[in-house]
Design a protein around this motif. Structure first.
Motif, PDB file in Angstrom:
ATOM      1  N   PRO A  41     -23.869  19.706  -2.643  1.00  0.00           N
ATOM      2  CA  PRO A  41     -25.239  19.824  -3.166  1.00  0.00           C
ATOM      3  C   PRO A  41     -26.154  18.651  -2.856  1.00  0.00           C
ATOM      4  N   TYR A  42     -25.628  17.605  -2.221  1.00  0.00           N
ATOM      5  CA  TYR A  42     -26.407  16.384  -2.024  1.00  0.00           C
ATOM      6  C   TYR A  42     -26.403  15.955  -0.562  1.00  0.00           C
ATOM      7  N   SER A  43     -27.187  14.947  -0.261  1.00  0.00           N
ATOM      8  CA  SER A  43     -27.435  14.556   1.113  1.00  0.00           C
ATOM      9  C   SER A  43     -26.225  13.920   1.787  1.00  0.00           C
ATOM     10  N   ALA A  44     -26.219  13.961   3.103  1.00  0.00           N
ATOM     11  CA  ALA A  44     -25.165  13.338   3.897  1.00  0.00           C
ATOM     12  C   ALA A  44     -25.154  11.844   3.636  1.00  0.00           C
ATOM     13  N   GLY A  45     -23.957  11.286   3.477  1.00  0.00           N
ATOM     14  CA  GLY A  45     -23.821   9.861   3.215  1.00  0.00           C
ATOM     15  C   GLY A  45     -23.770   9.518   1.748  1.00  0.00           C
ATOM     16  N   GLY A  46     -24.131  10.473   0.878  1.00  0.00           N
ATOM     17  CA  GLY A  46     -24.061  10.249  -0.561  1.00  0.00           C
ATOM     18  C   GLY A  46     -22.632  10.336  -1.060  1.00  0.00           C
ATOM     19  N   PRO A  47     -22.394   9.971  -2.330  1.00  0.00           N
ATOM     20  CA  PRO A  47     -21.033   9.923  -2.865  1.00  0.00           C
ATOM     21  C   PRO A  47     -20.259  11.230  -2.758  1.00  0.00           C
ATOM     22  N   ALA A  75     -33.577  20.571  -5.516  1.00  0.00           N
ATOM     23  CA  ALA A  75     -33.658  21.016  -6.907  1.00  0.00           C
ATOM     24  C   ALA A  75     -32.584  20.378  -7.775  1.00  0.00           C
ATOM     25  N   GLY A  76     -32.381  19.073  -7.588  1.00  0.00           N
ATOM     26  CA  GLY A  76     -31.432  18.357  -8.425  1.00  0.00           C
ATOM     27  C   GLY A  76     -29.996  18.808  -8.272  1.00  0.00           C
ATOM     28  N   GLY A  77     -29.668  19.332  -7.105  1.00  0.00           N
ATOM     29  CA  GLY A  77     -28.295  19.769  -6.868  1.00  0.00           C
ATOM     30  C   GLY A  77     -28.016  21.185  -7.320  1.00  0.00           C
ATOM     31  N   THR A  78     -29.055  21.972  -7.637  1.00  0.00           N
ATOM     32  CA  THR A  78     -28.837  23.339  -8.115  1.00  0.00           C
ATOM     33  C   THR A  78     -28.924  24.400  -7.017  1.00  0.00           C
ATOM     34  N   ILE A  79     -29.483  24.056  -5.868  1.00  0.00           N
ATOM     35  CA  ILE A  79     -29.596  25.038  -4.788  1.00  0.00           C
ATOM     36  C   ILE A  79     -28.218  25.391  -4.223  1.00  0.00           C
ATOM     37  N   THR A  93     -16.793  30.515   1.780  1.00  0.00           N
ATOM     38  CA  THR A  93     -17.844  29.619   1.299  1.00  0.00           C
ATOM     39  C   THR A  93     -17.423  29.096  -0.061  1.00  0.00           C
ATOM     40  N   ILE A  94     -17.179  27.792  -0.149  1.00  0.00           N
ATOM     41  CA  ILE A  94     -16.754  27.184  -1.401  1.00  0.00           C
ATOM     42  C   ILE A  94     -17.637  25.978  -1.706  1.00  0.00           C
ATOM     43  N   LEU A  95     -17.533  25.465  -2.905  1.00  0.00           N
ATOM     44  CA  LEU A  95     -18.416  24.411  -3.387  1.00  0.00           C
ATOM     45  C   LEU A  95     -17.618  23.232  -3.904  1.00  0.00           C
ATOM     46  N   ILE A  96     -18.090  22.028  -3.596  1.00  0.00           N
ATOM     47  CA  ILE A  96     -17.608  20.836  -4.283  1.00  0.00           C
ATOM     48  C   ILE A  96     -18.797  20.259  -5.036  1.00  0.00           C
ATOM     49  N   HIS A  97     -18.603  19.967  -6.308  1.00  0.00           N
ATOM     50  CA  HIS A  97     -19.707  19.488  -7.137  1.00  0.00           C
ATOM     51  C   HIS A  97     -19.146  18.529  -8.179  1.00  0.00           C
ATOM     52  N   HIS A  98     -20.013  17.632  -8.630  1.00  0.00           N
ATOM     53  CA  HIS A  98     -19.575  16.704  -9.678  1.00  0.00           C
ATOM     54  C   HIS A  98     -19.988  17.229 -11.047  1.00  0.00           C
ATOM     55  N   MET A  99     -20.126  16.322 -12.012  1.00  0.00           N
ATOM     56  CA  MET A  99     -20.388  16.739 -13.385  1.00  0.00           C
ATOM     57  C   MET A  99     -21.770  17.377 -13.545  1.00  0.00           C
ATOM     58  N   GLY A 100     -22.557  17.405 -12.468  1.00  0.00           N
ATOM     59  CA  GLY A 100     -23.825  18.114 -12.501  1.00  0.00           C
ATOM     60  C   GLY A 100     -23.663  19.595 -12.824  1.00  0.00           C
ATOM     61  N   MET A 101     -22.475  20.144 -12.573  1.00  0.00           N
ATOM     62  CA  MET A 101     -22.215  21.523 -12.969  1.00  0.00           C
ATOM     63  C   MET A 101     -22.290  21.673 -14.487  1.00  0.00           C
ATOM     64  N   ALA A 102     -21.947  20.604 -15.201  1.00  0.00           N
ATOM     65  CA  ALA A 102     -21.948  20.655 -16.667  1.00  0.00           C
ATOM     66  C   ALA A 102     -23.293  20.290 -17.272  1.00  0.00           C
ATOM     67  N   THR A 103     -24.085  19.495 -16.563  1.00  0.00           N
ATOM     68  CA  THR A 103     -25.352  19.029 -17.129  1.00  0.00           C
ATOM     69  C   THR A 103     -26.522  19.951 -16.803  1.00  0.00           C
ATOM     70  N   ALA A 104     -26.428  20.700 -15.714  1.00  0.00           N
ATOM     71  CA  ALA A 104     -27.547  21.551 -15.285  1.00  0.00           C
ATOM     72  C   ALA A 104     -28.003  22.547 -16.350  1.00  0.00           C
TER      73      ALA A 104
END
Length: 331
Positions: A41-47, A75-79, A93-104
């Motif tokens: 959900p985030y840019s290349a080079g990010g954590p 969109a704050g990692g929601t797209i 098609t699979i997803l890796i996401h951090h705790m943003g799944m819980a805060t969104a």
């Protein structure tokens, strides 16, 4: 005993269902027959991107197909989760996401997916501590001086983050909330640009994951570090005190990551992806690189679908309380 014969139409329908079931089962057994896309959900080079690219190579070797990392930013990692929730549930098609799944769910009034209902769970991946940093010429030299300075100059102090909904925003939000100050937040399109501007002196503070900050901290003279966000000091950088021990009692932010697939993805496919994930978590190169970033891969009992499901459910409740208390929302 009476034997009821099926009508031709009913018999045809039964045969079609049976044939479809056998076809889907055969597909699951043959899976994968083409590359698997791992959406970040985030840019290349990010954590999160760094972690995804570490895991992609050993996972691909285990699956016998390339795992392609794709950055779907915005969109704050929601797209990205919305994209995966709508994707075909065939495991490609699979997803890796951090705790943003819980805060969104608490941050956004209208979320185009339901984290608890629209996904199959693959497993937890790793935990990442965070660190509170400043530009190298910031007036404060220790945490107590930092607290005093931001309280006296809160209208002048800028706090960078990687974008609305990013964990750096949440960490910074908690710091400001517990310190009792309101700082000027500066959102960026990713953790990399935020860190670059911190090192360049364009912003004052940043709280971000060690996957992003550890190399900069170890470099020695590019930023100042005021503390780590976990209750215990980091094994790799034991000289850095925690925020909890320096006065922000109970401060505990640890960025957990998990992998997901669209709802309805066959259990056989989920099991294959989970097996590949567990292989990657034991890969010596991955283990060493994660340790170098002061992060911690999960144990096998946590790298399971049920463990991730349980964690997400509890974290949704936890962050709902925190975010409401802080009065933070996103459009």
């Amino acid at each position: 005993m009476r034997i009821r014969l099926l009508t031709p139409a009913a018999a045809a329908a039964l045969m079609a269902c049976t044939s479809l079931g056998l076809h889907l089962n055969a597909q699951a057994q043959d899976w994968p027959t083409k590359p698997v896309v791992l959406v970040v959900p985030y840019s290349a080079g990010g954590p999160t991107d760094v972690v995804a690219r570490m895991l992609a190579i050993p996972m691909g070797k285990s699956l016998g197909q390339t795992v392609v990392v794709e950055n779907t930013v915005g969109a704050g990692g929601t797209i990205a989760p919305a994209r995966v929730a709508r994707a075909k549930n065939d495991g490609y098609t699979i997803l890796i996401h951090h705790m943003g799944m819980a805060t969104a769910p608490s941050l956004y009034k209208k979320l185009p997916y339901d984290p608890l209902k629209d996904f199959e769970y693959i497993g937890q991946v790793l935990d990442v501590p965070m660190t509170l940093l400043s530009r190298k010429d910031f007036p404060a030299n220790n945490f107590q001086e930092l607290l005093a300075y931001v309280k006296a100059n809160q209208e002048k102090v800028s706090l960078a983050n990687a974008g609305i909904g990013a964990v750096s925003q949440l960490c910074g939000m908690l710091f400001a909330y517990q310190a009792g100050v309101k700082l000027t937040t500066v959102p960026y399109k990713g953790a990399g640009p935020a860190m670059n501007d911190l090192m360049g002196g364009q912003v004052d503070l940043l709280c971000d994951q060690t996957t992003q900050t550890a190399p900069v901290i170890k470099d020695g003279n590019r930023v100042k570090v005021f503390g780590v966000t976990t209750p215990q000091r980091l094994t790799a950088m034991p000289q850095i005190p925690t925020l909890d021990e320096q006065g922000l009692k109970g401060f505990d932010v640890k960025v957990w990551h998990g992998m997901y697939a669209p709802k309805g993805t066959p259990a056989e496919v989920i099991n294959k992806i989970n097996t590949a994930l567990n292989v990657a978590l034991k890969d010596p190169v991955v283990v060493q690189r994660i340790a170098d970033l002061s992060s911690e891969l999960v144990t096998p009992d946590r790298a399971t679908p049920q463990s991730l499901k349980t964690l997400l459910e509890s974290e949704v409740k936890r962050w709902n309380t925190v975010i409401k208390a802080a009065g933070v929302t996103a459009e």
